[in-house]
Scaffold this motif. Structure first.
Motif, PDB file in Angstrom:
ATOM      1  N   MET A   1       0.963  -0.705   0.312  1.00 12.36           N
ATOM      2  CA  MET A   1      -0.472   0.395  -0.151  1.00 12.36           C
ATOM      3  C   MET A   1       0.456   1.098   0.453  1.00 12.36           C
ATOM      4  N   ASN A   2       0.426   1.901  -1.052  1.00 16.27           N
ATOM      5  CA  ASN A   2       1.884   3.686  -1.274  1.00 16.27           C
ATOM      6  C   ASN A   2       0.575   4.605  -1.042  1.00 16.27           C
ATOM      7  N   LEU A   3       1.121   5.719  -0.334  1.00 12.78           N
ATOM      8  CA  LEU A   3       0.409   6.571  -1.017  1.00 12.78           C
ATOM      9  C   LEU A   3       1.397   8.267  -0.698  1.00 12.78           C
ATOM     10  N   GLU A   4       0.787   8.828  -0.925  1.00 13.79           N
ATOM     11  CA  GLU A   4       1.698  10.483  -1.048  1.00 13.79           C
ATOM     12  C   GLU A   4       0.796  11.930  -0.695  1.00 13.79           C
ATOM     13  N   TYR A   5       1.321  12.336  -0.055  1.00 11.85           N
ATOM     14  CA  TYR A   5       0.937  13.837   0.488  1.00 11.85           C
ATOM     15  C   TYR A   5       1.957  14.669   0.872  1.00 11.85           C
ATOM     16  N   GLU A   6       1.336  16.185   0.563  1.00 12.80           N
ATOM     17  CA  GLU A   6       2.650  17.323   1.172  1.00 12.80           C
ATOM     18  C   GLU A   6       1.829  17.326   2.419  1.00 12.80           C
ATOM     19  N   TRP A   7       2.825  17.786   3.129  1.00 12.55           N
ATOM     20  CA  TRP A   7       2.364  18.345   4.033  1.00 12.55           C
ATOM     21  C   TRP A   7       3.122  19.821   4.706  1.00 12.55           C
ATOM     22  N   THR A   8       3.042  20.721   4.790  1.00 15.44           N
ATOM     23  CA  THR A   8       3.773  22.003   4.799  1.00 15.44           C
ATOM     24  C   THR A   8       3.043  22.413   5.990  1.00 15.44           C
ATOM     25  N   ARG A   9       4.315  24.052   7.000  1.00 13.57           N
ATOM     26  CA  ARG A   9       4.071  24.388   8.435  1.00 13.57           C
ATOM     27  C   ARG A   9       2.763  25.321   8.113  1.00 13.57           C
ATOM     28  N   ASP A  10       2.182  25.565   6.551  1.00 13.85           N
ATOM     29  CA  ASP A  10       0.374  26.269   7.100  1.00 13.85           C
ATOM     30  C   ASP A  10       0.295  25.478   7.444  1.00 13.85           C
ATOM     31  N   ASP A  11      -0.226  23.863   6.886  1.00 20.69           N
ATOM     32  CA  ASP A  11      -1.048  22.674   7.710  1.00 20.69           C
ATOM     33  C   ASP A  11      -0.861  22.102   8.745  1.00 20.69           C
ATOM     34  N   LEU A  12       0.880  22.306   9.904  1.00 26.03           N
ATOM     35  CA  LEU A  12       0.687  22.542  10.968  1.00 26.03           C
ATOM     36  C   LEU A  12       0.209  23.310  11.610  1.00 26.03           C
ATOM     37  N   LYS A  13       0.252  24.794  10.797  1.00 27.38           N
ATOM     38  CA  LYS A  13      -0.460  26.146  11.781  1.00 27.38           C
ATOM     39  C   LYS A  13      -1.463  25.922  11.643  1.00 27.38           C
ATOM     40  N   ASN A  14      -2.203  25.494  10.744  1.00 27.91           N
ATOM     41  CA  ASN A  14      -4.337  25.048  10.692  1.00 27.91           C
ATOM     42  C   ASN A  14      -4.571  23.795  11.996  1.00 27.91           C
ATOM     43  N   VAL A  15      -3.616  23.224  11.680  1.00 26.89           N
ATOM     44  CA  VAL A  15      -3.884  22.290  13.210  1.00 26.89           C
ATOM     45  C   VAL A  15      -3.307  22.680  14.493  1.00 26.89           C
ATOM     46  N   LEU A  16      -3.313  23.481  14.920  1.00 23.72           N
ATOM     47  CA  LEU A  16      -2.738  24.151  16.136  1.00 23.72           C
ATOM     48  C   LEU A  16      -3.969  25.421  16.013  1.00 23.72           C
ATOM     49  N   VAL A  17      -3.914  25.520  15.076  1.00 23.83           N
ATOM     50  CA  VAL A  17      -4.858  26.645  15.293  1.00 23.83           C
ATOM     51  C   VAL A  17      -6.509  26.206  15.950  1.00 23.83           C
ATOM     52  N   LYS A  18      -7.189  25.409  15.064  1.00 26.14           N
ATOM     53  CA  LYS A  18      -8.490  24.465  15.368  1.00 26.14           C
ATOM     54  C   LYS A  18      -7.825  23.787  17.115  1.00 26.14           C
ATOM     55  N   LYS A  19      -6.319  22.913  17.430  1.00 22.53           N
ATOM     56  CA  LYS A  19      -6.635  22.756  18.407  1.00 22.53           C
ATOM     57  C   LYS A  19      -6.756  24.062  19.533  1.00 22.53           C
ATOM     58  N   ARG A  20      -6.623  24.614  19.199  1.00 23.95           N
ATOM     59  CA  ARG A  20      -7.115  26.301  20.472  1.00 23.95           C
ATOM     60  C   ARG A  20      -8.361  26.735  20.651  1.00 23.95           C
ATOM     61  N   ARG A  21      -9.018  26.370  19.712  1.00 25.40           N
ATOM     62  CA  ARG A  21     -10.379  27.010  18.976  1.00 25.40           C
ATOM     63  C   ARG A  21     -11.213  26.840  20.241  1.00 25.40           C
ATOM     64  N   ILE A  22     -12.063  25.432  20.260  1.00 24.97           N
ATOM     65  CA  ILE A  22     -12.679  24.321  21.715  1.00 24.97           C
ATOM     66  C   ILE A  22     -11.901  25.500  22.918  1.00 24.97           C
ATOM     67  N   THR A  23     -10.740  25.956  23.215  1.00 20.02           N
ATOM     68  CA  THR A  23     -10.634  26.134  24.824  1.00 20.02           C
ATOM     69  C   THR A  23     -10.456  27.218  25.004  1.00 20.02           C
ATOM     70  N   THR A  24     -10.493  28.061  23.040  1.00 20.75           N
ATOM     71  CA  THR A  24     -11.127  29.603  23.635  1.00 20.75           C
ATOM     72  C   THR A  24     -11.893  29.914  24.197  1.00 20.75           C
ATOM     73  N   ILE A  25     -12.808  28.973  23.595  1.00 17.19           N
ATOM     74  CA  ILE A  25     -14.674  29.268  23.918  1.00 17.19           C
ATOM     75  C   ILE A  25     -14.417  28.324  25.195  1.00 17.19           C
ATOM     76  N   ILE A  26     -14.590  28.234  25.842  1.00 15.27           N
ATOM     77  CA  ILE A  26     -14.872  27.268  26.575  1.00 15.27           C
ATOM     78  C   ILE A  26     -14.122  28.673  27.706  1.00 15.27           C
ATOM     79  N   ILE A  27     -12.840  29.460  28.213  1.00 16.90           N
ATOM     80  CA  ILE A  27     -12.357  30.420  28.693  1.00 16.90           C
ATOM     81  C   ILE A  27     -13.210  31.515  28.979  1.00 16.90           C
ATOM     82  N   LEU A  28     -13.494  31.379  27.278  1.00 16.09           N
ATOM     83  CA  LEU A  28     -14.938  33.167  27.144  1.00 16.09           C
ATOM     84  C   LEU A  28     -16.066  32.922  27.965  1.00 16.09           C
ATOM     85  N   ILE A  29     -16.844  31.518  27.569  1.00 13.81           N
ATOM     86  CA  ILE A  29     -17.912  31.668  28.660  1.00 13.81           C
ATOM     87  C   ILE A  29     -17.807  31.384  29.952  1.00 13.81           C
TER      88      ILE A  29
END
Length: 165
Positions: A1-29
């Motif tokens: 089984m072979n697969l191929e994909y591209e991983w960029t710094r922007d992809d990691l940044k998007n993952v980190l932004v999504k990771k913090r979204r729930i925490t931010t909403i909880i703290i705001l509430i």
């Protein structure tokens, strides 16, 4: 089984932004509830001006949101710099080859081999799964948003081949 994909710094940044979204909403509430708990007497008492308390709430909310926004920017940039330092060549085109003996990861002229019996950690989450050996502390992450339709097939294949349950 072979697969191929591209991983960029922007992809990691998007993952980190999504990771913090729930925490931010909880703290705001929690922050809003704390404000209303402290000013509940003022809203219920006729001697206090409710309009001024509401303006105070808007200022409090704006300051709280600004502080959380700055903390998130600091967190994301800190993690991106740390990741750049730890894995100076982690971004690029990944070519993953899986067979009965091992997983081979080729990226940026670097080849890492993960033998099935050497895998010491298999972490399965809702949006990704992660494998690591004792020798390689970075490991491989297979993200659902990057692999799309192949994700479930690859996850089942990895589960069948690893000895960790």
């Amino acid at each position: 089984m072979n697969l191929e994909y591209e991983w960029t710094r922007d992809d990691l940044k998007n993952v980190l932004v999504k990771k913090r979204r729930i925490t931010t909403i909880i703290i705001l509430i929690i922050g809003v509830a704390f404000y209303f708990y402290l000013t509940m007497f003022g809203f219920l008492n006729e001697f206090f001006d409710s309009f001024k308390l509401f303006l105070g709430f808007l200022a409090y909310f704006a300051i709280l949101y600004l502080i959380l926004y700055l903390i998130n920017i600091f967190y994301i940039n800190l993690n991106l710099k740390r990741n750049d330092k730890r894995t100076n060549k982690a971004y690029g085109k990944y070519i993953i080859k899986m067979n009965d003996r091992q997983i081979e990861s080729d990226f940026n002229d670097q080849k890492i081999v993960y033998k099935w019996n050497d895998i010491s950690k298999l972490k399965i989450r809702k949006k990704y799964f992660f494998i690591r050996t004792k020798n390689d502390f970075i490991g491989l992450t297979f993200r659902k948003d990057m692999l799309k339709d192949d994700y479930d097939k690859i996850l089942n294949y990895v589960k069948d081949k690893t000895t960790i349950k």
